[in-house]
Design a protein around this motif. Sequence first.
Motif, PDB file in Angstrom:
ATOM      1  N   ARG A  18      -4.455   0.638 -15.787  1.00 26.94           N
ATOM      2  CA  ARG A  18      -4.500  -0.397 -14.754  1.00 26.94           C
ATOM      3  C   ARG A  18      -3.134  -0.537 -14.072  1.00 26.94           C
ATOM      4  O   ARG A  18      -3.048  -0.641 -12.855  1.00 26.94           O
ATOM      5  N   ILE A  19      -2.086  -0.518 -14.856  1.00 29.12           N
ATOM      6  CA  ILE A  19      -0.735  -0.647 -14.319  1.00 29.12           C
ATOM      7  C   ILE A  19      -0.415   0.522 -13.402  1.00 29.12           C
ATOM      8  O   ILE A  19       0.117   0.347 -12.301  1.00 29.12           O
ATOM      9  N   LYS A  20      -0.768   1.709 -13.818  1.00 28.71           N
ATOM     10  CA  LYS A  20      -0.520   2.905 -13.010  1.00 28.71           C
ATOM     11  C   LYS A  20      -1.313   2.852 -11.700  1.00 28.71           C
ATOM     12  O   LYS A  20      -0.806   3.211 -10.641  1.00 28.71           O
ATOM     13  N   ALA A  21      -2.549   2.371 -11.767  1.00 26.90           N
ATOM     14  CA  ALA A  21      -3.390   2.257 -10.571  1.00 26.90           C
ATOM     15  C   ALA A  21      -2.801   1.264  -9.574  1.00 26.90           C
ATOM     16  O   ALA A  21      -2.797   1.513  -8.360  1.00 26.90           O
ATOM     17  N   VAL A  22      -2.304   0.142 -10.067  1.00 27.80           N
ATOM     18  CA  VAL A  22      -1.685  -0.852  -9.185  1.00 27.80           C
ATOM     19  C   VAL A  22      -0.431  -0.264  -8.538  1.00 27.80           C
ATOM     20  O   VAL A  22      -0.209  -0.421  -7.338  1.00 27.80           O
ATOM     21  N   ALA A  23       0.389   0.420  -9.320  1.00 27.77           N
ATOM     22  CA  ALA A  23       1.614   1.031  -8.789  1.00 27.77           C
ATOM     23  C   ALA A  23       1.281   2.051  -7.699  1.00 27.77           C
ATOM     24  O   ALA A  23       1.936   2.087  -6.650  1.00 27.77           O
ATOM     25  N   LEU A  24       0.271   2.872  -7.928  1.00 29.12           N
ATOM     26  CA  LEU A  24      -0.137   3.859  -6.935  1.00 29.12           C
ATOM     27  C   LEU A  24      -0.601   3.182  -5.646  1.00 29.12           C
ATOM     28  O   LEU A  24      -0.234   3.598  -4.537  1.00 29.12           O
ATOM     29  N   LYS A  25      -1.370   2.120  -5.796  1.00 27.20           N
ATOM     30  CA  LYS A  25      -1.857   1.383  -4.624  1.00 27.20           C
ATOM     31  C   LYS A  25      -0.685   0.811  -3.822  1.00 27.20           C
ATOM     32  O   LYS A  25      -0.670   0.893  -2.594  1.00 27.20           O
ATOM     33  N   LYS A  28       1.102   3.514  -1.848  1.00 24.29           N
ATOM     34  CA  LYS A  28       0.320   3.902  -0.668  1.00 24.29           C
ATOM     35  C   LYS A  28       0.415   2.851   0.431  1.00 24.29           C
ATOM     36  O   LYS A  28       0.572   3.185   1.605  1.00 24.29           O
ATOM     37  N   ILE A  29       0.329   1.572   0.050  1.00 23.25           N
ATOM     38  CA  ILE A  29       0.446   0.487   1.036  1.00 23.25           C
ATOM     39  C   ILE A  29       1.813   0.529   1.716  1.00 23.25           C
ATOM     40  O   ILE A  29       1.936   0.302   2.923  1.00 23.25           O
ATOM     41  N   LEU A  30       2.845   0.845   0.934  1.00 32.06           N
ATOM     42  CA  LEU A  30       4.205   0.924   1.478  1.00 32.06           C
ATOM     43  C   LEU A  30       4.484   2.256   2.180  1.00 32.06           C
ATOM     44  O   LEU A  30       5.603   2.497   2.625  1.00 32.06           O
ATOM     45  N   LYS A  31       3.451   3.103   2.266  1.00 35.77           N
ATOM     46  CA  LYS A  31       3.526   4.386   2.958  1.00 35.77           C
ATOM     47  C   LYS A  31       4.681   5.253   2.463  1.00 35.77           C
ATOM     48  O   LYS A  31       5.449   5.815   3.245  1.00 35.77           O
ATOM     49  N   GLN A  32       4.758   5.362   1.156  1.00 34.31           N
ATOM     50  CA  GLN A  32       5.777   6.213   0.544  1.00 34.31           C
ATOM     51  C   GLN A  32       5.339   7.668   0.646  1.00 34.31           C
ATOM     52  O   GLN A  32       4.153   7.969   0.733  1.00 34.31           O
ATOM     53  N   PRO A  33       6.296   8.597   0.659  1.00 35.63           N
ATOM     54  CA  PRO A  33       5.946  10.015   0.810  1.00 35.63           C
ATOM     55  C   PRO A  33       5.092  10.539  -0.346  1.00 35.63           C
ATOM     56  O   PRO A  33       5.137  10.001  -1.450  1.00 35.63           O
ATOM     57  N   ALA A  34       4.346  11.577  -0.068  1.00 33.63           N
ATOM     58  CA  ALA A  34       3.441  12.151  -1.069  1.00 33.63           C
ATOM     59  C   ALA A  34       4.190  12.654  -2.302  1.00 33.63           C
ATOM     60  O   ALA A  34       3.626  12.698  -3.386  1.00 33.63           O
ATOM     61  N   ASP A  35       5.470  13.016  -2.144  1.00 32.46           N
ATOM     62  CA  ASP A  35       6.231  13.516  -3.283  1.00 32.46           C
ATOM     63  C   ASP A  35       7.014  12.408  -3.998  1.00 32.46           C
ATOM     64  O   ASP A  35       7.865  12.690  -4.833  1.00 32.46           O
TER      65      ASP A  35
END
Length: 108
Positions: A18-25, A28-35
Amino acid sequence: MEITVQNAQKAQRLNLKRIKAVALKVLKILKQPADAIISISFVSKDEIRKFNRKYFNRDTPTDVIAIAYKGRNNYYRGYLGELIIAPEVAKANAIMYEAKFYDEMSLY
């Protein structure tokens, strides 16, 4: 995006998926680079107090320490930084602010 999660504490049970999923979200919202790469470490109250004393000259536990790694393009080889979190302190904050534990953790 790569998110590394380490749990080096035993005071509070954590749902690392759950923590990892929130961090990933959030990334993405902050439009961080794919790498983009971040590290999230969960430590004991005593351990975060040591970090706080060593790096910030504050001899007290805290809920979170955020370390940003900036290089030429605002990040160093994709590595954005690290979060060091003390779930035990976060839980105390959740109780104090009448919030749910994972809602408090999502703030970090």
